[in-house]
Motif scaffolding. Structure first.
Motif, mmCIF file in Angstrom:
data_model
loop_
_atom_site.group_PDB
_atom_site.id
_atom_site.type_symbol
_atom_site.label_atom_id
_atom_site.label_comp_id
_atom_site.label_asym_id
_atom_site.label_seq_id
_atom_site.Cartn_x
_atom_site.Cartn_y
_atom_site.Cartn_z
ATOM 1 N N GLU A 22 0.825 -1.217 0.000
ATOM 2 C CA GLU A 22 0.000 0.000 0.000
ATOM 3 C C GLU A 22 0.858 1.267 0.000
ATOM 4 O OE1 GLU A 22 -3.262 0.498 -0.598
ATOM 5 O OE2 GLU A 22 -3.211 -1.641 -1.029
ATOM 6 N N PRO A 23 1.923 1.350 0.826
ATOM 7 C CA PRO A 23 2.762 2.557 0.758
ATOM 8 C C PRO A 23 3.380 2.780 -0.625
ATOM 9 C CG PRO A 23 3.209 1.370 2.789
ATOM 10 C CD PRO A 23 2.314 0.499 1.953
ATOM 11 N N GLU A 24 3.824 1.708 -1.285
ATOM 12 C CA GLU A 24 4.379 1.834 -2.637
ATOM 13 C C GLU A 24 3.332 2.372 -3.603
ATOM 14 O OE1 GLU A 24 6.355 -1.438 -4.602
ATOM 15 O OE2 GLU A 24 7.051 -2.162 -2.646
ATOM 16 N N LYS A 25 2.158 1.774 -3.585
ATOM 17 C CA LYS A 25 1.103 2.202 -4.500
ATOM 18 C C LYS A 25 0.710 3.652 -4.250
ATOM 19 C CE LYS A 25 -1.413 -1.670 -3.801
ATOM 20 N NZ LYS A 25 -2.506 -2.632 -3.935
ATOM 21 N N TYR A 26 0.690 4.051 -3.003
ATOM 22 C CA TYR A 26 0.351 5.432 -2.637
ATOM 23 C C TYR A 26 1.367 6.412 -3.244
ATOM 24 C CZ TYR A 26 -0.286 9.490 0.403
ATOM 25 O OH TYR A 26 -0.469 10.757 0.888
ATOM 26 N N ILE A 27 2.653 6.131 -3.059
ATOM 27 C CA ILE A 27 3.697 7.018 -3.596
ATOM 28 C C ILE A 27 3.660 7.014 -5.118
ATOM 29 C CG2 ILE A 27 6.206 7.329 -3.842
ATOM 30 C CD1 ILE A 27 5.087 8.321 -1.158
ATOM 31 N N ARG A 28 3.483 5.864 -5.732
ATOM 32 C CA ARG A 28 3.416 5.797 -7.197
ATOM 33 C C ARG A 28 2.240 6.613 -7.727
ATOM 34 N NH1 ARG A 28 4.487 -0.437 -7.153
ATOM 35 N NH2 ARG A 28 2.300 -0.512 -7.724
ATOM 36 N N ARG A 29 1.109 6.540 -7.040
ATOM 37 C CA ARG A 29 -0.066 7.305 -7.459
ATOM 38 C C ARG A 29 0.229 8.808 -7.399
ATOM 39 N NH1 ARG A 29 -3.612 5.893 -3.547
ATOM 40 N NH2 ARG A 29 -3.321 3.787 -4.235
ATOM 41 N N ALA A 34 1.543 13.713 -10.456
ATOM 42 C CA ALA A 34 2.427 14.880 -10.565
ATOM 43 C C ALA A 34 3.107 14.926 -11.937
ATOM 44 C CB ALA A 34 3.476 14.856 -9.457
ATOM 45 N N GLY A 35 2.818 13.939 -12.791
ATOM 46 C CA GLY A 35 3.334 13.954 -14.149
ATOM 47 C C GLY A 35 4.568 13.103 -14.386
ATOM 48 N N PHE A 36 5.017 12.349 -13.402
ATOM 49 C CA PHE A 36 6.197 11.501 -13.564
ATOM 50 C C PHE A 36 5.810 10.156 -14.149
ATOM 51 C CE2 PHE A 36 7.461 14.430 -10.221
ATOM 52 C CZ PHE A 36 8.729 14.802 -10.635
ATOM 53 N N ARG A 37 6.681 9.639 -14.995
ATOM 54 C CA ARG A 37 6.507 8.293 -15.523
ATOM 55 C C ARG A 37 7.696 7.477 -15.060
ATOM 56 N NH1 ARG A 37 2.551 10.416 -15.305
ATOM 57 N NH2 ARG A 37 1.066 10.888 -16.932
ATOM 58 N N PRO A 49 14.924 -1.391 -7.432
ATOM 59 C CA PRO A 49 14.237 -0.294 -6.737
ATOM 60 C C PRO A 49 12.725 -0.331 -6.939
ATOM 61 C CG PRO A 49 15.803 0.538 -8.377
ATOM 62 C CD PRO A 49 15.873 -0.935 -8.422
ATOM 63 N N ASP A 50 12.013 0.165 -5.939
ATOM 64 C CA ASP A 50 10.553 0.180 -6.001
ATOM 65 C C ASP A 50 10.061 1.073 -7.135
ATOM 66 O OD1 ASP A 50 10.238 -1.495 -3.722
ATOM 67 O OD2 ASP A 50 10.739 0.222 -2.468
ATOM 68 N N VAL A 51 10.752 2.195 -7.359
ATOM 69 C CA VAL A 51 10.404 3.116 -8.447
ATOM 70 C C VAL A 51 11.696 3.566 -9.109
ATOM 71 C CG1 VAL A 51 9.361 5.352 -9.026
ATOM 72 C CG2 VAL A 51 8.339 3.947 -7.234
ATOM 73 N N ILE A 114 12.134 6.580 1.067
ATOM 74 C CA ILE A 114 10.949 7.108 1.735
ATOM 75 C C ILE A 114 10.523 6.070 2.774
ATOM 76 C CG2 ILE A 114 8.613 8.000 1.474
ATOM 77 C CD1 ILE A 114 9.274 8.495 -1.471
ATOM 78 N N TRP A 115 10.432 6.504 4.015
ATOM 79 C CA TRP A 115 10.133 5.592 5.114
ATOM 80 C C TRP A 115 8.631 5.417 5.300
ATOM 81 C CZ3 TRP A 115 13.774 2.578 6.928
ATOM 82 C CH2 TRP A 115 15.108 2.967 6.784
ATOM 83 N N GLU A 116 8.272 4.245 5.750
ATOM 84 C CA GLU A 116 6.868 3.879 6.001
ATOM 85 C C GLU A 116 6.181 4.864 6.940
ATOM 86 O OE1 GLU A 116 4.574 0.246 8.339
ATOM 87 O OE2 GLU A 116 6.762 0.341 8.331
ATOM 88 N N CYS A 117 6.880 5.307 7.989
ATOM 89 C CA CYS A 117 6.253 6.225 8.953
ATOM 90 C C CYS A 117 5.925 7.568 8.301
ATOM 91 C CB CYS A 117 7.129 6.418 10.189
ATOM 92 S SG CYS A 117 8.783 7.046 9.853
#
Length: 155
Positions: A22-29, A34-37, A49-51, A114-117
Motif C-alpha cells: 500500500e505505501p508503494e502504490k500510494y507514492i506511485r499514485r 504529478a506527471g512523472f513516468r 528499486p521500487d520506483v 521514503i520511510w513507512e512512517c
C-alpha cells in the motif's frame, strides 16, 4: 515468549509482501498524478528499486521501518522472542541496503528512501502530504550528482 502460537505467527508472516505494498502504490499514485513516468521493480538495477525514474536517473526505495531499521522510529521494534535471529536479520538487511545504495550511486543514480512512517503520516495529514511531495519532486529534479557523491536522501 511469543504471545501467539507458532502457526498463527507463520500465517501472519506469510501475508507480508515485498512488492506492491500500500505505501508503494500510494507514492506511485502521487508521482503519476504529478506527471512523472516510471518503471517499478526494475530488475536491471541493483536492489530492484521500487520506483525507477529513468529521465532523472533517480531510484526510490519505499522502506518499511521495521524491516529496514529506521533509526529512532517507533515502528522499528525488535521482537522479544528469537532475538538473536532478528538482530542478525536486521543487520544483514541494513548492510544490504547500504551496499545497494552505494552501488547505485557509483553508477550515477540518485537514491531516495521514503520511510513507512512518513507515508503513514502523509496519508493522514493533507498538509504534510503536500510538503513531502514537493520535497520529493525537488529532490528528483535536482541535478546534484554532477560532480560529487551524495548520501541517499531520506524522507
Amino acid at each position: 515468549m511469543d504471545k501467539i502460537s507458532p502457526e498463527a505467527r507463520s500465517r501472519n508472516m506469510s501475508r507480508i509482501r515485498g512488492k506492491n505494498t500500500e505505501p508503494e502504490k500510494y507514492i506511485r499514485r502521487l508521482l503519476y498524478h504529478a506527471g512523472f513516468r516510471y518503471r517499478i521493480h526494475y530488475r536491471e538495477l541493483p536492489g530492484k528499486p521500487d520506483v525507477y525514474l529513468r529521465k532523472y536517473r533517480t531510484v526510490l526505495f519505499i522502506n518499511g521501518c521495521f524491516w529496514h531499521r529506521h533509526e529512532g522510529c517507533r515502528y522499528a521494534t525488535t521482537p522479544k522472542s528469537n532475538r538473536e535471529f532478528w538482530e542478525n536479520k536486521f543487520t544483514r538487511n541494513v548492510q544490504r541496503d547500504k551496499d545497494v545504495y552505494d552501488k547505485l550511486q557509483s553508477e550515477g543514480y540518485k537514491v531516495i528512501v521514503i520511510w513507512e512512517c512518513t507515508i503513514r503520516k502523509m496519508m493522514k495529514e493533507r498538509d504534510f502530504e503536500t510538503e513531502i511531495l514537493f520535497s520529493l519532486i525537488d529532490e528528483i529534479k535536482k541535478d546534484s550528482l554532477k560532480h560529487e557523491k551524495h548520501q541517499p536522501v531520506h524522507l
